[in-house]
Design a protein around this motif. Structure first.
Motif, PDB file in Angstrom:
ATOM      1  N   ALA A 291       0.824  -1.224   0.000  1.00 44.28           N
ATOM      2  CA  ALA A 291       0.000   0.000   0.000  1.00 44.28           C
ATOM      3  C   ALA A 291       0.852   1.266   0.000  1.00 44.28           C
ATOM      4  CB  ALA A 291      -0.937  -0.007   1.204  1.00 44.28           C
ATOM      5  N   ASN A 294       4.386   3.946  -4.009  1.00 43.08           N
ATOM      6  CA  ASN A 294       3.757   4.956  -4.863  1.00 43.08           C
ATOM      7  C   ASN A 294       3.953   4.620  -6.339  1.00 43.08           C
ATOM      8  OD1 ASN A 294       6.418   5.770  -5.513  1.00 43.08           O
ATOM      9  ND2 ASN A 294       6.454   7.175  -3.773  1.00 43.08           N
ATOM     10  N   TYR A 323      -1.286  -4.210  -9.182  1.00 43.55           N
ATOM     11  CA  TYR A 323      -1.120  -2.865  -8.605  1.00 43.55           C
ATOM     12  C   TYR A 323      -2.426  -2.072  -8.676  1.00 43.55           C
ATOM     13  CZ  TYR A 323       1.020   1.635  -7.556  1.00 43.55           C
ATOM     14  OH  TYR A 323       1.340   2.849  -6.974  1.00 43.55           O
ATOM     15  N   HIS A 327      -4.405  -0.618  -5.469  1.00 37.85           N
ATOM     16  CA  HIS A 327      -4.459   0.845  -5.355  1.00 37.85           C
ATOM     17  C   HIS A 327      -5.653   1.339  -6.172  1.00 37.85           C
ATOM     18  CE1 HIS A 327      -0.284  -0.340  -4.564  1.00 37.85           C
ATOM     19  NE2 HIS A 327      -0.171   0.745  -3.825  1.00 37.85           N
ATOM     20  N   GLN A 328      -6.828   1.143  -5.626  1.00 38.51           N
ATOM     21  CA  GLN A 328      -8.049   1.510  -6.347  1.00 38.51           C
ATOM     22  C   GLN A 328      -8.319   3.006  -6.340  1.00 38.51           C
ATOM     23  OE1 GLN A 328     -11.279  -0.852  -4.844  1.00 38.51           O
ATOM     24  NE2 GLN A 328     -10.275  -2.806  -5.306  1.00 38.51           N
ATOM     25  N   LEU A 330      -6.403   5.300  -7.529  1.00 41.23           N
ATOM     26  CA  LEU A 330      -5.668   5.989  -8.594  1.00 41.23           C
ATOM     27  C   LEU A 330      -6.634   6.739  -9.506  1.00 41.23           C
ATOM     28  CD1 LEU A 330      -2.982   3.376  -9.724  1.00 41.23           C
ATOM     29  CD2 LEU A 330      -2.596   5.443  -8.395  1.00 41.23           C
TER      30      LEU A 330
END
Length: 502
Positions: A291, A294, A323, A327-328, A330
């Motif tokens: 998480a 970046n 990924y 990382h929803q 984004l």
């Protein structure tokens, strides 16, 4: 104790003993050096330490020469060659003896051995043995079985830091002499103990030169900088990949003048690129669920290799999909930037089918996948219809497609050909079924047309015969009977015509 006070005094007798007895035996030299550890720097002034160090280096060098001669044997052709069975003998028995020395004296001994010409393999074996002895008090740095373990050396002990930096400075310059698992173990220890940047960069450069033989466990270096940072040290891995790319570029420049093409799949640099690309894709899939990772660092690792390193983008697509799933949050712009790394034309059929239904991808990427799949299917259909030009057109389609390019390995190429043959057989079966349906429809249409034409013919005959008068016009009643008879005859002729037409 000198000769100034008495002849044959203690000083001269000690030097004679060192020269005639101690220097002839390596174990005694090591014992004397251990005794001198508490007498430094006074022992350096009388040159006792340097004498023992030179004796150890000379003894190791002579053992190496004798061992090399013992390995020589004559072949059937009369030539000398190194015996493989004799090479298995352990001639480096001095490795265990010198591992008990303090790190500063050990450094001087190894330096003297290098100057005397001791084999780099023997130097590397001694360094690994010394590191395993000094740095594995609470954890395993490296074990001889070849399995690496993530080493967590508790505390920032200055002695352990000095040992790591000394071992790194003594590593042989020859490539592939030191196992890459040991180099990664030293790098983990250097990161943990916060060693000097120069030593860490030296290890990263050495690892980058042989990264094609590394494993995924080697790259998973834990991050100890900050609790809020990523789980793994992504920056170190990126610097290793940069070193590998620079080393690959230098090899390409050197091979430009040779008979081998640097872009050909048979060149060593290209094969190492393929191996490293798979390794990087697996590494990306492993760190993608983090998480705290970046987008910029993830893209930095994914874009660290040249574009021709990946012939198939299935692994990269899988890592990016993981990924995106982790990382929803984004934005659409970040998703587009990330998906630009994927060449959707280099996806396999299975990956393309998955990407066409993947709702996590931007809509533009899904349309692009569908376009390439339709283009591939259309090309396959056009190639299947042309039997004469089947082979060359099939090869051109395979070369133009990124996933089935000529840079594939023979095994992957054979698998792709089998898959293409299955697809073409299915398309041919569908075409045959469609052709049969068209033939049936054509037969039915011909029957309908024949029926309709026969009915039209009968009606036209009836109209014409009804208007005709074979016996002329007569006003008498007697003349009416022949005309009625002619009409009945015409009607019978029409019925026979219809019967024959049917």
């Amino acid at each position: 104790m000198t000769e100034e006070f008495s002849k044959d005094n203690l000083g001269s007798r000690a030097e004679e003993y060192l020269e005639s007895v101690v220097s002839k035996n390596l174990e005694m030299c090591v014992e004397v050096l251990q005794q001198y550890e508490n007498l430094l720097p006074l022992a350096n002034d009388v040159r006792a330490v340097s004498r023992c160090i030179d004796a150890i280096a000379s003894k190791a060098c002579s053992e190496q020469i004798a061992s090399s001669f013992s390995r020589l044997e004559y072949s059937s052709s009369g030539r000398l060659h190194m015996s493989k069975q004799a090479a298995k003998c352990d001639s480096d028995w001095w490795i265990e003896d010198i591992s008990v020395l303090r790190v500063d004296l050990y450094e001087r001994v190894i330096t003297a051995m290098k100057c005397r010409g001791v084999r780099p393999e023997s130097i590397a074996a001694s360094l690994m043995n010394y590191a395993q002895r000094e740095l594995t008090k609470k954890s395993t740095l490296w074990n001889p079985s070849g399995q690496t373990k993530v080493d967590i050396i508790s505390g920032s002990n200055g002695q352990e830091k000095l040992v790591v930096e000394t071992i790194v400075s003594l590593l042989p310059v020859e490539k592939s002499v030191v196992p890459i698992s040991f180099l990664f173990g030293l790098l983990r220890s250097a990161v943990t103990l916060d060693c000097s940047v120069a030593f860490r960069l030296d290890l990263e450069r050495r690892i980058g030169s042989q990264l094609d033989i590394a494993t995924l466990d080697d790259l998973l270096i834990p991050s100890f900088q900050n609790s809020a940072d990523t789980l793994f040290d992504v920056d170190t891995v990126h610097r290793i990949l940069v070193n590998f790319s620079q080393q690959d570029d230098s090899q390409d420049d050197m091979e430009d003048a040779s008979v081998f093409d640097s872009d050909s799949p048979c060149s060593p640099s290209q094969s190492s690129l393929f191996k490293v690309s798979k390794l990087v894709d697996n590494y990306l899939a492993e760190i993608a669920p983090d998480a705290n990772l970046n987008l910029s660092k993830f893209m930095l690792i994914a874009d660290s290799l040249p574009s021709h390193a990946r012939t198939i983008h299935d692994g990269l697509y899988r890592a990016i999909d993981i990924y995106l799933k982790a990382h929803q949050g984004l934005s659409d712009l970040d998703k587009k930037k990330l998906c630009k790394l994927i060449d959707f034309q280099k996806l396999s059929q299975e990956a393309g089918a998955h990407a066409a239904q993947n709702e996590r991808l931007p809509l533009q990427c899904m349309v692009q996948v569908l376009y390439f799949e339709q283009l591939r299917l259309r090309t396959a259909l056009s190639n299947s219809c042309d039997d004469e030009d089947y082979k060359p057109s099939h090869q051109s389609w395979r070369i133009s497609s990124g996933a089935f390019s000529a840079a594939m390995s023979p095994r992957d190429n054979y698998a792709s050909l089998r898959r293409e043959n299955r697809e073409l057989k299915l398309e041919l079966a569908r075409l045959r079924m469609r052709l049969n349906d068209l033939e049936k429809e054509h037969v039915c249409m011909r029957r309908d047309m024949q029926k309709s034409s026969s009915h039209k013919l009968v009606s036209s005959f009836s109209r014409k015969f009804s208007k005709m008068n074979f016996f002329g016009h007569s006003s008498s009643r007697g003349s009416s009977s022949p005309s009625k008879h002619s009409q009945r005859t015409v009607s019978k002729v029409i019925e026979r015509t219809c019967t024959s037409a049917e």
